[in-house]
Write a protein that holds these residues in place. Structure first.
Motif, PDB file in Angstrom:
ATOM      1  N   LEU A 144      15.367 -20.790 -36.348  1.00  9.50           N
ATOM      2  CA  LEU A 144      14.937 -21.860 -37.257  1.00  9.50           C
ATOM      3  C   LEU A 144      15.863 -21.940 -38.470  1.00  9.50           C
ATOM      4  CD1 LEU A 144      12.942 -24.017 -38.264  1.00  9.50           C
ATOM      5  CD2 LEU A 144      11.568 -22.156 -39.217  1.00  9.50           C
ATOM      6  N   THR A 189      13.917 -29.373 -41.950  1.00 10.15           N
ATOM      7  CA  THR A 189      13.325 -28.071 -41.632  1.00 10.15           C
ATOM      8  C   THR A 189      11.960 -28.242 -40.978  1.00 10.15           C
ATOM      9  OG1 THR A 189      14.533 -27.047 -43.458  1.00 10.15           O
ATOM     10  CG2 THR A 189      12.630 -25.835 -42.601  1.00 10.15           C
ATOM     11  N   TYR A 228      12.506 -29.017 -37.217  1.00 13.49           N
ATOM     12  CA  TYR A 228      12.833 -27.831 -36.426  1.00 13.49           C
ATOM     13  C   TYR A 228      11.648 -26.873 -36.351  1.00 13.49           C
ATOM     14  CZ  TYR A 228      17.690 -29.196 -35.971  1.00 13.49           C
ATOM     15  OH  TYR A 228      18.837 -29.864 -35.657  1.00 13.49           O
ATOM     16  N   SER A 229      10.839 -26.813 -37.393  1.00 12.92           N
ATOM     17  CA  SER A 229       9.641 -25.966 -37.368  1.00 12.92           C
ATOM     18  C   SER A 229       8.675 -26.446 -36.282  1.00 12.92           C
ATOM     19  CB  SER A 229       8.943 -25.986 -38.721  1.00 12.92           C
ATOM     20  OG  SER A 229       9.761 -25.446 -39.718  1.00 12.92           O
TER      21      SER A 229
END
Length: 139
Positions: free
Chosen positions: A43, A128, A131-132
């Motif tokens: 991540l 972010t 992608y999380s």
């Protein structure tokens, strides 16, 4: 495979976040299932590359605005992005992760010179979070 996987994911995420297409989401999902690297490491690599690419695209917009006066772009996606950023300002960068319109949003925000730190923060938050969600879906 650890370092190569992380650097490869970082590079793929970076390229995907500039005005060039890429497949970092597929690579992230693959590495989550086939690599010994932790989900947190993957991540961080993906988010860092994608945030850096979005920052570069924002910077290109900033640089372009000092060279050419602002006018409505002819490209449909760039025109949509410019209208959104003009209407909603840097907040629109929370959607910089979206396919097709995300990169032009970063470019447009730089071009109209949205607040630098606020823009970069929102670019990184949006990217972010994307992608999380992939990590959560695959893990």
């Amino acid at each position: 495979m650890g370092d190569v996987g992380l650097w490869g994911l970082f590079l793929s995420s970076f390229i995907s976040s500039t005005l060039m297409p890429g497949g970092s989401e597929v690579l992230l999902a693959y590495l989550l299932t086939q690599s010994e690297l932790s989900a947190v490491e993957l991540l961080i690599a993906a988010a860092a590359g994608n945030c850096l690419g979005g920052t570069l695209t924002y910077g290109m917009g900033w640089w372009l605005s000092s060279r050419w006066p602002l006018k409505m772009p002819e490209n449909k996606r760039q025109k949509q992005a410019l209208v959104l950023v003009q209407r909603y300002g840097a907040v629109s960068l929370l959607f910089s992760w979206l396919p097709l319109i995300g990169d032009p949003l970063c470019l447009a925000a730089g071009w109209i010179r949205c607040h630098l730190l606020y823009s970069l923060l929102l670019i990184c938050v949006g990217k972010t979070l994307r992608y999380s969600l992939i990590v959560l879906a695959v893990s």
